[in-house]
Scaffold this active site. Structure first.
Site, PDB file in Angstrom:
ATOM      1  N   HIS A  72       0.614  -1.196  -0.111  1.00 47.89           N
ATOM      2  CA  HIS A  72       0.051   0.043  -0.058  1.00 47.89           C
ATOM      3  C   HIS A  72       0.758   1.179  -0.022  1.00 47.89           C
ATOM      4  O   HIS A  72       2.113   1.292   0.328  1.00 47.89           O
ATOM      5  CB  HIS A  72      -0.845   0.129   1.197  1.00 47.89           C
ATOM      6  CG  HIS A  72      -0.299  -0.358   2.625  1.00 47.89           C
ATOM      7  ND1 HIS A  72       0.162   0.740   3.201  1.00 47.89           N
ATOM      8  CD2 HIS A  72       0.172  -1.355   2.916  1.00 47.89           C
ATOM      9  CE1 HIS A  72       0.537   0.249   4.445  1.00 47.89           C
ATOM     10  NE2 HIS A  72       0.464  -1.131   4.416  1.00 47.89           N
ATOM     11  N   TYR A 200      -5.436   5.205  11.159  1.00 44.67           N
ATOM     12  CA  TYR A 200      -5.323   5.768  12.657  1.00 44.67           C
ATOM     13  C   TYR A 200      -6.263   6.767  13.052  1.00 44.67           C
ATOM     14  O   TYR A 200      -6.447   7.718  12.251  1.00 44.67           O
ATOM     15  CB  TYR A 200      -3.818   6.323  12.803  1.00 44.67           C
ATOM     16  CG  TYR A 200      -2.599   5.237  12.467  1.00 44.67           C
ATOM     17  CD1 TYR A 200      -2.082   4.556  13.720  1.00 44.67           C
ATOM     18  CD2 TYR A 200      -2.056   5.362  11.496  1.00 44.67           C
ATOM     19  CE1 TYR A 200      -0.911   3.944  13.372  1.00 44.67           C
ATOM     20  CE2 TYR A 200      -1.042   4.352  11.100  1.00 44.67           C
ATOM     21  CZ  TYR A 200      -0.586   3.674  12.097  1.00 44.67           C
ATOM     22  OH  TYR A 200       0.601   2.962  11.700  1.00 44.67           O
ATOM     23  N   PRO A 292       3.674   0.308  20.226  1.00 42.21           N
ATOM     24  CA  PRO A 292       3.020  -0.164  18.677  1.00 42.21           C
ATOM     25  C   PRO A 292       2.885   1.055  17.787  1.00 42.21           C
ATOM     26  O   PRO A 292       3.010   0.576  16.377  1.00 42.21           O
ATOM     27  CB  PRO A 292       1.944  -1.152  19.082  1.00 42.21           C
ATOM     28  CG  PRO A 292       1.559  -0.332  20.256  1.00 42.21           C
ATOM     29  CD  PRO A 292       2.696   0.308  21.135  1.00 42.21           C
ATOM     30  N   LYS A 296       6.956   0.038  14.784  1.00 45.05           N
ATOM     31  CA  LYS A 296       8.333   0.193  14.409  1.00 45.05           C
ATOM     32  C   LYS A 296       9.359  -1.194  14.903  1.00 45.05           C
ATOM     33  O   LYS A 296      10.455  -1.244  14.505  1.00 45.05           O
ATOM     34  CB  LYS A 296       9.008   1.423  14.920  1.00 45.05           C
ATOM     35  CG  LYS A 296       8.732   2.765  14.353  1.00 45.05           C
ATOM     36  CD  LYS A 296       9.188   2.529  12.827  1.00 45.05           C
ATOM     37  CE  LYS A 296       8.886   4.031  11.762  1.00 45.05           C
ATOM     38  NZ  LYS A 296       8.762   3.702  10.419  1.00 45.05           N
ATOM     39  N   TYR A 384       7.881   7.159   8.502  1.00 45.14           N
ATOM     40  CA  TYR A 384       6.836   6.071   8.511  1.00 45.14           C
ATOM     41  C   TYR A 384       7.493   4.972   7.654  1.00 45.14           C
ATOM     42  O   TYR A 384       7.553   3.821   7.781  1.00 45.14           O
ATOM     43  CB  TYR A 384       5.614   6.516   8.073  1.00 45.14           C
ATOM     44  CG  TYR A 384       4.482   5.440   8.216  1.00 45.14           C
ATOM     45  CD1 TYR A 384       4.153   5.128   9.652  1.00 45.14           C
ATOM     46  CD2 TYR A 384       3.888   4.981   7.448  1.00 45.14           C
ATOM     47  CE1 TYR A 384       3.038   4.436  10.030  1.00 45.14           C
ATOM     48  CE2 TYR A 384       2.606   3.940   7.488  1.00 45.14           C
ATOM     49  CZ  TYR A 384       2.432   3.553   8.951  1.00 45.14           C
ATOM     50  OH  TYR A 384       1.468   2.814   9.018  1.00 45.14           O
TER      51      TYR A 384
END
Ligand code: APR
Ligand code: PHB
Length: 389
Positions: A72, A200, A292, A296, A384
């Site tokens: 993605h 998120y 979490p 990572k 990210y």
């Protein structure tokens, strides 16, 4: 027994290290305290950085990931009463991400070790490390009640946050850095088609996250108090609370169903320095824990193993220890980068019990800045997707 590198811990870090060393002609034995079934049952995060994906492909572990994983372009943030925001890693870094569970990676690693005839000793009890500052360290343990000893050149401590390796470093040489967050994540796994993206959600009721494992396996989390009890959260209550924290179009698209697993994890940041003591080298959760948020943990274990396998290979191939000598510093620079990123994302996306109205406004403004600034978006996307090795 005798081997070149004794590896304590058969989680992703230990197994991947053993796999890469084997490809590079270096011998190892992995000692795992639990049964293989137990290791494979553990449910952990499932978002892979571009560097993790590339490394797994490079070392021959990409086949199933490329078949079953879900690539993605990044993940979304849905903020209460604000437009949806995509952390667009593809646009800003040219690199995609991959959703592929740690459980699958561990299965792939076990399969690869088995196929290569690698030695993974499970149910190894009472593992102890000896003579780590000499050139002839050794490891003792018990298997089925019998005492065993492995002589080796190096020991890799890949035994997670509750292992024996970090504890083998004298306290006076160690510095630890820690932050506990005043909440946890209540997570469920359900055999339903996942929400199409990893999202998120920030909401005044608390954080929520929609994630995925495969086309018929979804992972959802909600922020919870530290004293939350699983028995107080039947599935219906979980779904209701989850939906109360996400935007309406998301509520409409979520397919609910019975949970097949439910658990609570507190959030914590932890780093211990140094990652080396004599001939002992720590990698993965043995040296650091991240919350979490941002997923990572596994990615850091993989980058540690990248540096450590390169260093050990160099030592055997060229009789040079430059990479071994710089391992702790090199790995820690990247560890701190991920520690900061996951701390920042945790602070941004959660409700804190005692926060002041000022702190709330700072968080809101931080999000509005992200929405408005391509520079801020590029910076988040870069972290990210994972800083380069
Ligand atoms: N002796 C032998 N093995 C041990 C011992 C011991 N004394 N103590 C722990 N172990 C084993 C554990 O049973 C576990 O299988 O070490 C392994 C460590 O594995 P992980 O905890 O998965 O840690 P790591 O391999 O570093 O992987 C990091 O795990 O926690 C997640 O978010 C984290 O995804 C990241 C990944
Ligand atoms: C997960 O899929 O478990 C997951 C995904 C993203 C995160 C954390 C966990 O940031």
């Amino acid at each position: 027994m005798r081997t070149q590198v004794a590896i304590v811990g058969g989680g992703p870090a230990g197994l991947l290290l053993s796999h890469i060393l084997d490809r590079n002609g270096v011998d190892s034995i992995v000692l795992e305290r639990q049964t293989r079934a137990h290791v494979l049952e553990r449910i952990r995060a499932g978002v892979l950085e571009a560097g993790t994906v590339a490394l797994l492909r490079d070392v021959g572990l990409g086949e199933r990931m490329d078949r079953e994983g879900h690539p993605h372009d990044g993940s979304s943030i849905a903020w209460e009463n604000r437009p949806r925001f995509l952390i667009d890693t593809k646009k800003y870094t040219g690199k995609p991400m991959m959703a592929y569970g740690q459980t699958n990676i561990t299965e792939d690693l076990y399969a690869a070790r088995d196929a290569a005839g690698g030695q993974v000793i499970d149910e190894a009890a009472n593992v102890q490390l000896h003579d780590l500052t000499s050139t002839k360290p050794y490891v003792t343990f018990e298997k089925a009640g019998a005492a065993q000893r492995i002589d080796c050149d190096y020991v890799a401590g890949c035994d997670g946050s509750h292992g024996v390796s970090r504890a083998a470093i004298p306290a006076r040489l160690m510095k630890t850095f820690e932050k506990s967050y005043p909440f946890g994540w209540l997570g469920i796994m359900s055999e339903t088609p996942p929400y199409p993206e990893i999202c998120y959600c920030y909401h005044s009721r608390g954080f929520a996250l929609a994630s995925q494992r495969n086309p018929m396996l979804s992972r959802y989390y909600i922020q919870c108090d530290l004293d939350t009890r699983l028995e107080d959260w039947p599935d219906d209550r979980f779904w209701e609370e989850f939906k109360a924290r996400c935007p309406q179009d998301m509520v409409d698209a979520i397919v609910t169903g019975p949970s097949i697993e439910k658990s609570i994890a507190p959030l914590r940041s932890f780093v211990s320095e140094p990652m080396r003591y004599g001939r002992l080298f720590l990698a993965g959760d043995a040296a650091h824990i991240v919350p979490p948020t941002g997923a990572k943990g596994l990615n850091l274990a993989v980058s540690d193993v990248f540096y450590l396998s390169r260093a050990l290979t160099e030592a055997y191939r060229y009789n040079k220890t430059d990479y071994l000598d710089s391992y702790a510093d090199t790995a820690l620079r990247r560890v701190w980068g991920a520690a900061r990123m996951s701390w920042w994302l945790t602070m941004l996306l959660h409700r804190f019990p005692d926060e002041t109205p000022f702190e709330e406004r700072m968080r809101l403004n931080q999000f509005d800045y992200l929405l408005a600034s391509e520079h801020a978006q590029a910076s988040l996307a870069e972290q990210y997707v994972g800083l380069p090795y």
